[in-house]
Structures are given as C-alpha cells and as structure tokens.
Design an enzyme around this catalytic site. Structure first.
Site: not given
Ligand code: CA
Length: 527
Positions: A132, A193, A223, A227, A265
């Site tokens: 991410n 990001d 992870d 997002h 996740e």
C-alpha cells in the site's frame, strides 16, 4: 546452502534463487496452523538486544522439530514473519527496499538459511508484504518528492491542494506537504501511499514478491489491502480497483509460482472481508477480525452471546468458511491474556474455541505462554521480547540489553511451561495436534449445534469433513453447567476435553452430558 552477498540496495541483488523452493501443494494452508513472529522480539543470537534470523533459526525446533513422534515442540506448520525489509522504524512497515533484508536481522544468506531450516521441518513461511505504501526514506520517494520531473514522481499520488480528507478510522490528515504540492499517505506522512494505478508500480511489486518466492517463501500477508486505492471524492477503503489489483497480482504470482498463498489484512466487518474472496480469485484467505472479537468477548464476559451472534454472520458472509483465518490477537492489539484480565480459565476457553473455528488459525508469538506485553497502549508494548527461560537477566531473549524491556511475570516463559501438565503451552500443543489429526477441524464445514436447557455460557459447533464429524462444546462461564443434551443421533467418542463431567451417553437420538465445569470444553468425535 549457497552463499549470496548481503543486501545492499534495490539494484544490487543476486538474480539466482539460492535455495530449493518448497513444493507447494494446492491449498497447502488448509491444514496449517500459523505462528506470527516479530523477528526483533523473538530471539537474539549476537547480544545486540535485537532479535535476528540466526536467533529465530536456532529456535525452530521449539515451533516444530520436524519429527512427528516428539511432543516437545508446538507443532505449528506455518510462520508469518512481520516485515523483514530495511526500514528506519523498529516495526518495519515503512519499507525502504522491497528486495532486501533489515541488516539488524541479518543478511540475505541468514534469511535463506532460515527458510531452508524451516522448510526442512515442514514449516512454510509467509512474509509481510507492504504494497500500500513505502517508507518516506525509500529511494523512490526521495526521488519523487524532488518534483514533477522525477522519474518516480508518478509512483506516488500528488495534488496541488489539500482537500482535507481524514483517515477513515480517525481524524488524522492523509495529504502531506512536500515542496509546494501534497502527497497522499493514509497512515502518516512517513508512509506515502504507492500509486498502484501506475503499471510500473504494480509490475515492481509483483517482481519483488517473485524475488521472495524464488527464495522459498510460500506466500504473503498483504498489509492494509482495503486501502490500495481511493476514489476521487475521498472514499479511502474497499474501492473496486483494489479488488481488481488483488486479482491481477494473484493471477501473476500463481502463473509463476503455483501454490503461492496470499492472505489479506482487511481490518473490518466480516461482511466486507468476505468480498475479498472474490470468485475464489482474490485473496486465498483473510483474517477474521470479527471472529477474534467474539472469541475474546465471550471468554471475557463468560457468556455465549457474542460467540453465537457471530456464527450466523460468518455462515451468511462466506461461500467457504475456511477462507477466514481465525486468531485471538495480533501485533496491533493488546495481548489477549491482558484483554482477558489474566484469567487463565478465560484464556483456556478462548484458545480451545479458536482451534474449533473454521479456517487456518494464527497464533501470535508468546500467546501460548500467556504473555502480557507491556501495560501502555503503545504498539511497542504489544511486541515485547519473548521470554524463554525462568532465570537470566532477560529471560533468555538476549545476553545484551533488549531493544524493549517489559519483563513478564514468573511462570510466563518457555522453560516453565514447555511440556508441563496443565500449562497453557501444553494446551496449545495439544489443540494443535487435535486439529492436525482431524480434517473435520482443519478443513471442515461448520454447523450450529442444538443444546437443551438454558446455559449462559454453553455453546458449540459441529465440524464435518466427508465421513468425519467432530462436536465442539465450550462453557465460557466460570460456573459449571447443569446436565444437558444435544440433538445428535451418532455415538460419541471424546477426543480431548477439560472439565467434562463423565462420558456422554446416546439414547433416542440425543447425546446426554452430565455437564461441563466452569471454563470447560470438549472435542467429541461422532460416529
Ligand atoms: Ca541480534
């Protein structure tokens, strides 16, 4: 073991895989039990106070010695390593080189030796992969922040103004100033990001993952996967593009490395987590945060309600219940023994209920000892050094000064508990073995169980795989139950139990039990 040069930077890694890759059977993770390890806190081999690959390798026999006839090892068959890459932080989630290892943990050759030793014991290793965001100090970002002319500018996301978006879970800003522009960094300014819409970035992530698969890694804990993408109007989670990216990454990795496992996740409710299974073409597994909460809550309050409320939601949400990886706590949470107010009985029923769930369970290192970690809410206190010995200045973790010192209480160490009757360690070992020897538990269907009478803490599940059927009963409450019956027409054979009052008897399509003591549980085979 081939020797390879130590990691020196993104461009300098050897191309040739140094170790034989493990043969990865399809869906190998289905009967695995995983153990999450923070390398920094597990075992220090050289006295600098920081756990390392050599220390970890020397402790592998504790986890699984590769000999099924011994019972001095836990018997786990999977390891999840928290980030191993170079990073300026203690935790490593701000990566500065995706194909290097943190020099504090050792060299790439040390890592290869660890993988070889783990594979030799039948342990598959997955590693944390943080796609991410990178660390702010990654050379890509150092270059990108210089300005629009940088060749890595579009590896991150920029805009000229701050639209004022805040983190979905709080009020922190997500746009951070660099020069006269702003870059997007969901977690904080130190973690910009990556622009995963840029095909170059996606290709680099896939290339980096293949680098580790070539070295014998069996998969990745991915992870912050919900997002990956954000919408133009500021929706920062669960965007369709994130699902599409996971599909492409899985397809690419499965083509080059059949049997690879990706676990996401997705820290949210079970209904949303389930969407990341896709049509069995996104993640292979995802962590069960809702389930974890229900197990902790029922163990804590002694009531079946939380456990019972979640089970129908799981059944409805998942096409395949074994998609969800159950756990009690991880490195982002207070130690479960602390959540359970150091009540050993609560810890025992939580652990038993964990191993009765569908999906491959994950144990957080030291959970099997009842580690408390530190008292503060700081993340460091959730990730404290593993206590190995009764004595010694630092309980066998290091001969030097530990990177973080939060002494555990007497008795909370491997030496005190390993193989000792009645210890939490021995319960974990036995639960792992019961699960490993029953396909119904490791990869079976789940059905609810009908129990007569009113019992505040008593509940259960039935797990089925082919002809094998296992009934799990648990009394979360501290008081013993009265006698009860279960509507089941099969004969019963108790496999493993604590606090079971007498043997069940079969009559007229019902199994009768004299009762379960407070904090008791039973695994019962039906035939
Ligand atoms: Ca060390």
């Amino acid at each position: 073991m081939a020797q390879t040069p130590a990691s020196t930077g993104s461009e300098a890694h050897p191309a040739d895989p140094p170790v034989a890759r493990p043969t990865l059977k399809p869906r190998w993770w289905r009967d695995a039990v995983f153990y999450e390890i923070f390398v920094r806190s597990f075992a220090d081999s050289d006295g600098d106070g920081i756990g390392d690959f050599k220390g970890l390798t020397a402790k592998l026999d504790y986890l699984n010695d590769g000999d099924p006839t011994t019972d001095t090892d836990l018997g786990i068959t999977g390891i999840w390593l928290m980030p191993i890459h170079p990073s300026p932080s203690y935790h490593g989630y701000d990566v500065t080189d995706y194909t290097g290892v943190n020099p504090q943990y050792g060299t790439l050759a040390d890592f290869d030796a660890f993988i070889a030793a783990a594979n030799a014991r039948g342990i598959k290793v997955i590693i944390d992969f943080v796609m991410n965001h990178s660390g702010r100090d990654h050379p890509w970002f150092t270059s990108a922040r210089k300005g629009p002319e940088s060749k890595h500018r579009d590896w991150y996301t920029w805009r000229a103004d701050d639209p004022g978006w805040t983190q979905p879970w709080g009020s922190g800003p997500v746009w951070h100033r660099a020069g006269k522009d702003y870059y997007y960094g969901l977690f904080w300014g130190g973690m910009p990001d990556l622009n995963l819409a840029n095909p170059e970035v996606e290709a680099e992530m896939i290339r980096s993952m293949r680098f580790w698969l070539d070295r014998g890694v069996a998969g990745f804990r991915v992870d912050a996967a919900r997002h990956f993408f954000e919408s133009a109007d500021g929706k920062l989670s669960d965007q369709p593009a994130s699902h599409d990216l996971v599909k492409r990454v899985r397809k690419a990795l499965e083509e080059s490395h059949p049997g690879v496992m990706l676990i996401g996740e997705i820290w949210t409710d079970v209904e949303t987590v389930a969407t990341y299974a896709g049509d069995d073409d996104e993640f292979h597994m995802a962590f069960g945060f809702t389930t974890a909460g229900s197990l902790r809550e029922s163990a804590n309050d002694g009531l079946k309600a939380s456990f019972n409320q979640v089970q129908p939601r799981l059944k409805k949400a998942y096409a395949d219940r074994n998609f969800e990886a159950p756990f009690l706590a991880n490195h982002d949470m207070k130690r479960v023994m602390r959540t359970l107010r150091e009540d050993p009985g609560a810890m025992r029923v939580a652990s038993a209920a964990l191993f009765a769930q569908a999906g491959s369970p994950f144990i957080y290192y030291g959970e099997e000892l009842g580690m408390l970690g530190g008292p503060s809410g700081q993340d460091e206190d959730k990730r404290t050094p593993m206590p190995w010995t009764i004595g010694g200045d630092h309980r066998g973790f290091t001969t030097g000064t530990p990177w973080r010192s939060r002494p555990e209480k007497p008795g909370v160490d491997v030496e005190s508990q390993r193989g000792k009757a009645g210890s939490l360690w021995t319960l974990f070992r036995d639960l792992i073995r019961v699960r490993a020897s029953h396909k119904a538990l490791s990869d079976g269907e789940v059905a609810p169980v009908r129990i007569t009478g009113k019992h505040r803490g008593l509940t259960g599940l039935i797990r089925t795989h082919g002809d094998e059927k296992v009934l799990f009963l648990v009394n979360f409450h501290g008081e013993k139950t009265t006698p009860f019956t279960v509507k089941i027409s099969e004969e019963a054979e108790v496999i493993f139990a604590e606090g079971l009052m007498g043997q069940p008897t079969q009559a007229k399509g019902e199994l009768s039990f004299a009762g379960l003591k407070g904090r008791g549980f039973a695994f019962v085979k039906l035939r």
